[in-house]
Design an enzyme around this catalytic site. Structure first.
Site, PDB file in Angstrom:
ATOM      1  N   GLU A 146      -3.079   9.629 -10.535  1.00  0.00           N
ATOM      2  CA  GLU A 146      -2.401  10.185  -9.352  1.00  0.00           C
ATOM      3  C   GLU A 146      -3.220  11.305  -8.732  1.00  0.00           C
ATOM      4  O   GLU A 146      -3.714  12.194  -9.435  1.00  0.00           O
ATOM      5  CB  GLU A 146      -1.018  10.702  -9.772  1.00  0.00           C
ATOM      6  CG  GLU A 146       0.060  10.372  -8.781  1.00  0.00           C
ATOM      7  CD  GLU A 146       0.212   8.868  -8.525  1.00  0.00           C
ATOM      8  OE1 GLU A 146      -0.414   8.373  -7.552  1.00  0.00           O
ATOM      9  OE2 GLU A 146       0.924   8.208  -9.287  1.00  0.00           O
ATOM     10  N   ASP A 189      -3.905   3.086  -1.694  1.00  0.00           N
ATOM     11  CA  ASP A 189      -2.760   2.315  -1.207  1.00  0.00           C
ATOM     12  C   ASP A 189      -3.207   1.068  -0.454  1.00  0.00           C
ATOM     13  O   ASP A 189      -2.677  -0.029  -0.654  1.00  0.00           O
ATOM     14  CB  ASP A 189      -1.896   3.193  -0.286  1.00  0.00           C
ATOM     15  CG  ASP A 189      -1.454   4.467  -0.970  1.00  0.00           C
ATOM     16  OD1 ASP A 189      -1.657   4.592  -2.192  1.00  0.00           O
ATOM     17  OD2 ASP A 189      -0.912   5.348  -0.286  1.00  0.00           O
TER      18      ASP A 189
HETATM   19  P1  ATP Z   1       3.481   7.286  -0.289  1.00  0.00           P
HETATM   20  O1  ATP Z   1       2.411   7.463   0.749  1.00  0.00           O
HETATM   21  O2  ATP Z   1       3.805   8.543  -1.010  1.00  0.00           O
HETATM   22  O3  ATP Z   1       3.223   6.150  -1.202  1.00  0.00           O
HETATM   23  P2  ATP Z   1       5.052   6.266   1.963  1.00  0.00           P
HETATM   24  O4  ATP Z   1       3.818   5.588   2.424  1.00  0.00           O
HETATM   25  O5  ATP Z   1       6.287   5.428   1.980  1.00  0.00           O
HETATM   26  O6  ATP Z   1       4.867   6.877   0.491  1.00  0.00           O
HETATM   27  P3  ATP Z   1       4.486   8.101   4.068  1.00  0.00           P
HETATM   28  O7  ATP Z   1       3.027   7.971   3.843  1.00  0.00           O
HETATM   29  O8  ATP Z   1       5.050   9.453   4.381  1.00  0.00           O
HETATM   30  O9  ATP Z   1       5.325   7.537   2.841  1.00  0.00           O
HETATM   31  O10 ATP Z   1       4.848   7.103   5.267  1.00  0.00           O
HETATM   32  C1  ATP Z   1       6.174   6.859   5.702  1.00  0.00           C
HETATM   33  C2  ATP Z   1       6.197   6.590   7.203  1.00  0.00           C
HETATM   34  O11 ATP Z   1       5.638   5.273   7.500  1.00  0.00           O
HETATM   35  C3  ATP Z   1       7.597   6.508   7.773  1.00  0.00           C
HETATM   36  O12 ATP Z   1       8.132   7.797   8.037  1.00  0.00           O
HETATM   37  C4  ATP Z   1       7.385   5.679   9.041  1.00  0.00           C
HETATM   38  O13 ATP Z   1       6.903   6.482  10.101  1.00  0.00           O
HETATM   39  C5  ATP Z   1       6.292   4.709   8.636  1.00  0.00           C
HETATM   40  N1  ATP Z   1       6.881   3.409   8.230  1.00  0.00           N
HETATM   41  C6  ATP Z   1       6.871   2.868   7.004  1.00  0.00           C
HETATM   42  N2  ATP Z   1       7.527   1.667   6.989  1.00  0.00           N
HETATM   43  C7  ATP Z   1       7.944   1.445   8.243  1.00  0.00           C
HETATM   44  C8  ATP Z   1       8.695   0.396   8.897  1.00  0.00           C
HETATM   45  N3  ATP Z   1       9.115  -0.670   8.235  1.00  0.00           N
HETATM   46  N4  ATP Z   1       8.946   0.521  10.204  1.00  0.00           N
HETATM   47  C9  ATP Z   1       8.531   1.597  10.889  1.00  0.00           C
HETATM   48  N5  ATP Z   1       7.831   2.622  10.353  1.00  0.00           N
HETATM   49  C10 ATP Z   1       7.542   2.556   9.045  1.00  0.00           C
HETATM   50  C1  GLA Z   2      -0.592   8.770  -1.388  1.00  0.00           C
HETATM   51  C2  GLA Z   2      -1.956   8.538  -0.758  1.00  0.00           C
HETATM   52  C3  GLA Z   2      -2.926   7.917  -1.765  1.00  0.00           C
HETATM   53  C4  GLA Z   2      -2.960   8.720  -3.069  1.00  0.00           C
HETATM   54  C5  GLA Z   2      -1.548   9.003  -3.564  1.00  0.00           C
HETATM   55  C6  GLA Z   2      -1.527   9.941  -4.760  1.00  0.00           C
HETATM   56  O1  GLA Z   2       0.023   7.567  -1.679  1.00  0.00           O
HETATM   57  O2  GLA Z   2      -1.839   7.692   0.369  1.00  0.00           O
HETATM   58  O3  GLA Z   2      -4.216   7.814  -1.196  1.00  0.00           O
HETATM   59  O4  GLA Z   2      -3.699   9.904  -2.910  1.00  0.00           O
HETATM   60  O5  GLA Z   2      -0.720   9.572  -2.556  1.00  0.00           O
HETATM   61  O6  GLA Z   2      -2.149   9.367  -5.860  1.00  0.00           O
HETATM   62 MG    MG Z   3       1.952   6.592   2.563  1.00  0.00          MG
END
Ligand code: ATP
Ligand code: GLA
Ligand code: MG
Length: 538
Positions: free
Chosen positions: A87, A243
């Site tokens: 992480e 990701d």
């Molecule tokens: P992490 O990056 O921690 O794994 P994550 O990718 O879900 O989690 P963020 O990187 O903050 O979280 O991104 C979330 C944002 O992506 C939402 O607030 C929205 O703007 C956009 N998003 C994700 N899925 C959708 C969707 N199905 N429709 C529209 N927007 C979306």
């Molecule tokens: C988010 C970021 C990734 C990575 C993780 C933490 O998901 O998009 O690139 O840094 O946080 O491991």
């Molecule tokens: Mg994200």
């Protein structure tokens, strides 16, 4: 003895063009194009298929409602991911071990030369309809200061133009259906950006060969990943590459060891035992990285980058290779020390020597250590992605990154061997305990050194271990979002039931069974990105 990762999905080389820059050159063959698939049974596992068939049928119906007169040309699909170990180390260029999950983002697209518009509709009414002129897309500015859902699609547009600079984007009328909870650490953002970029590349191909019904070979996996990594940063989060790699390269039944150094490479890792499973449990605390970036995610990228630069300066390592135009990396530091015969433990000792102040460093103290002015440092590291801080925690952040990188190595070494290779009656039990203790140590480090946990994540991790998980940890960026727990497969359903009672019903009294089922699930590693053309059923 089995190899830790059995075959290579794709390989791209990162060549050192000058001591300051890393360039990524893709080497691809025909086999590494994003697949074009005609049946859902090639996308999902048998257990996921019935629910997915219903969901795809609803999307097709929804598409008809939005665009009654238009044909559905194809559906682009990219999944979320769960990170098993590693992480916050991808942006320091250390290996990570995620896997693609079933939950995904689908983009249903009509391609035509009708009205010169890119129309984005979403099945989720929280995301209102947006329309752009395709003629404006080439120079479109993404305003990273606002949190706007279509920015993630426009990031895909940016990526598409970087891949296909002379492409003419045709009219595209789209419906987006995402089933990855947002801000849950399961990477809905990268799934959306990768699906968007894939949709655009496929639309360009479809417009160029209107008689074709396959649109094969629109984009290679490697190109898709590399463009999506760079273009997702347009939304204002200085994210790494884990990701997008997991979303695109995902292989059913396998985790992926993703390497960023010396070359971007994703290698499927088989599990050598059928007896364990991973359970994802969402705290239901939304971690919105765009909003909290200046004090959380983007600040951690600055802390680890500047820590690397200071170590290089203070230990006389010379200039570090620069990651994506941003700064040096801790991986660069480790490689430079390795060349001088210093191992990882030695590097961690250097970190403790150089960063002896446990309370952290002000900007003025940082400037002194780096031999640069405060203004220079601010311009280089804190302007495109602004941050707010009182003291940089170089010591704690660097120690987390280096130790977490070791945990990935140990975890992969364990996975390389079947539990049966060990001697003793309790070989498998011991094997699972060993894997799990690495996960639990990772969570502790995320909490204490990287400060990316939260009360709800800590509670879920504690409840998981108290209710039969061998180990548990936050997954993804943290500060909310989900945990991943290692459990015995035959106990997984009971485990899920316990967490429903102990966490969800207590924290969220009155929560519906459907909501709980969305929040906690036994996960299985799934296929990466694909284009689906056909009748959208099994
Ligand atoms: P992490 O990056 O921690 O794994 P994550 O990718 O879900 O989690 P963020 O990187 O903050 O979280 O991104 C979330 C944002 O992506 C939402 O607030 C929205 O703007 C956009 N998003 C994700 N899925 C959708 C969707 N199905 N429709 C529209 N927007 C979306
Ligand atoms: C988010 C970021 C990734 C990575 C993780 C933490 O998901 O998009 O690139 O840094 O946080 O491991
Ligand atoms: Mg994200």
């Amino acid at each position: 003895m089995s190899p830790s990762y059995v075959s290579t999905t794709t390989t791209s080389t990162i060549t050192t063009a000058s001591p300051q820059t890393l360039e990524i050159d893709a080497i691809d063959d025909a086999a590494s194009y994003v697949p074009v698939i005609s049946s859902l049974s090639s996308v999902y596992s048998a257990s996921a298929l019935p629910a997915q068939e219903g969901r795809w049928a609803s999307l097709v119906a929804c598409f008809k409602q939005f665009y009654p007169a238009e044909d559905l040309t194809f559906i682009a699909r990219s999944p979320g991911r769960v990170n098993l170990i590693g992480e916050h180390i991808d942006y320091s260029l250390f290996d990570v071990l995620p896997m693609a999950i079933t939950q995904d983002v689908l983009i249903a697209v009509h391609v035509g030369d009708t009205d010169g518009k890119l129309v984005l509709n979403n099945t989720d009414p929280h995301f209102p309809s947006r329309t752009f002129n395709v003629a404006d897309l080439k120079d479109i500015e993404i305003d990273a200061t606002v949190h706007e859902w279509s920015n993630y699609f426009l990031a895909g547009v940016k990526g598409a133009f970087s891949l296909l600079p002379s492409a003419e984007i045709p009219s595209m009328h789209c419906v987006i259906d995402g089933r990855i909870p947002t801000g849950a650490g399961l990477s809905s953002s990268s799934a959306f950006v990768c699906a968007s970029l894939l949709a655009i590349a496929t639309a360009v191909k479809a417009a160029a060969s209107p008689s074709s019904t396959t649109f094969a070979n629109a984009v290679t996996k490697s190109d898709l990943v590399q463009s999506a990594i760079v273009s997702e940063r347009h939304v204002g989060v200085n994210s790494g590459g884990m990701d997008q790699s997991a979303s695109v390269f995902g292989v059913p039944g396998h985790a992926l060891r993703v390497q960023f150094y010396p070359q971007l490479k994703a290698s499927p890792v088989a599990f050598q035992s059928d007896d364990f499973a991973f359970v994802i449990a969402n705290t239901l605390v939304v971690a919105d990285k765009h909003v909290t970036g200046p004090i959380h995610y983007n600040l951690r990228v600055v802390e680890t980058t500047v820590a690397a630069e200071i170590l290089a300066k203070q230990c006389g390592l010379g200039p570090l290779p620069i990651r994506d135009g941003f700064g040096g990396t801790l991986r660069g530091v480790v490689e430079a020390f390795k060349a001088r015969g210093v191992d990882m433990t030695g590097v961690m000792d250097k970190v403790k020597q150089v960063f002896s102040k446990q309370e952290g460093y002000t900007l003025a103290e940082t400037a002194e250590l780096l031999g640069q002015s405060e203004l220079e440092i601010t311009k280089k590291y804190m302007t495109r992605f602004p941050v707010r801080f009182e003291r940089f925690q170089f010591r704690a952040r660097a120690l987390h990154v280096l130790d977490e990188a070791r945990r990935v190595e140990k975890f992969c070494e364990l996975l390389a061997h079947a539990p049966a290779d060990r001697s003793g009656d309790d070989a498998e039990e011991k094997y699972l305990q060993d894997l799990a203790s690495i996960m639990t140590a990772s969570h502790k480090s995320c909490r204490a050194l990287f400060d990316c946990s939260c009360e709800e994540l800590d509670e879920l991790v504690g409840l998981a271990v108290a209710n039969g998980a061998y180990g548990s940890r936050l997954t993804g960026a943290g500060w909310g979002g989900a945990t991943v727990s290692l459990v015995r497969k035959d106990k997984a359903n009971d485990f899920v039931q316990c967490l429903k009672e102990e966490y969800y019903s207590k924290r969220y009294p009155g929560i519906s069974e459907d909501k709980m089922n969305d929040a906690i699930c036994i996960t299985e590693p799934g296929l990466g990105s694909a284009v689906v053309v056909g009748n959208y059923s099994a």
